[in-house]
Design a protein around this motif. Structure first.
Motif: not given
Length: 182
Positions: A34-35, A126, A30-32, A27-28, A129
């Protein structure tokens, strides 16, 4: 005093911890991505994992700090002396450990169990990210994985009320829960 065993073997804990931590790390990641994009993500992971000896050094130091954080947090929140904390390595399961030899309030135990995963895993991930530092993200995911057993222990004791005392299990992942008779 009534004593309840809320623990599982270190081998099972290792398996379950991967089942918890790999999706969380994903999940982490994927967030990275995406950003900041896949290329930056890949570059950060390459920095951490490119050199096997560098990776081993970072991992070994991180594991030592992880166990130290357990011990110091249990000492502080449980108001325990240093002699109540034992550090070691279980050769059979290739698992380092910190162990509090005295009962703690369940909240002190929870905080001490959670803290390495927060400080070495969640927080760096976090920050990575937020600022696009994929090395920090990789470090955080690595130590989220290393804290998978700790997250499992927190799950095992999720229904233990705050008026209980717990004692860290000396050889397994988890603890004994004590009903205090009044």
């Amino acid at each position: 005093m009534n004593k309840q065993d809320l623990s599982i073997s270190m081998t099972k804990a290792g398996i379950y911890s991967l089942m918890i931590s790999i999706p969380l790390g994903g999940i982490f990641a994927l967030f990275f991505i995406a950003r900041w994009g896949n290329e930056q993500f890949q570059n950060g992971f390459d920095l951490l994992f490119r050199n096997f000896f560098y990776f081993l050094f970072v991992f070994a130091i991180g594991v030592i700090v992880h166990e130290f954080i357990h011990g110091i947090t249990w000492m502080y929140f449980g108001k325990k002396p240093l002699k109540a904390i034992q550090f070691g390595f279980q050769v059979k399961t290739f698992t380092p450990f910190a162990h509090c030899k005295e009962p703690l309030s369940v909240n002190a135990y929870r905080i001490g169990t959670l803290m390495p995963g927060v400080l070495l895993g969640l927080l760096p991930a976090l920050i990575g990210i937020a600022n696009g530092n994929a090395w920090l993200l990789a470090f955080g995911i690595l130590f989220i994985t290393a804290a998978g057993g700790d997250f499992l222990i927190l799950w095992l004791i999720r229904n233990v009320s705050t008026d209980k005392l717990v004692e860290d299990h000396p050889t397994q992942a988890g603890c004994y829960v004590f009903d205090i008779e009044k």
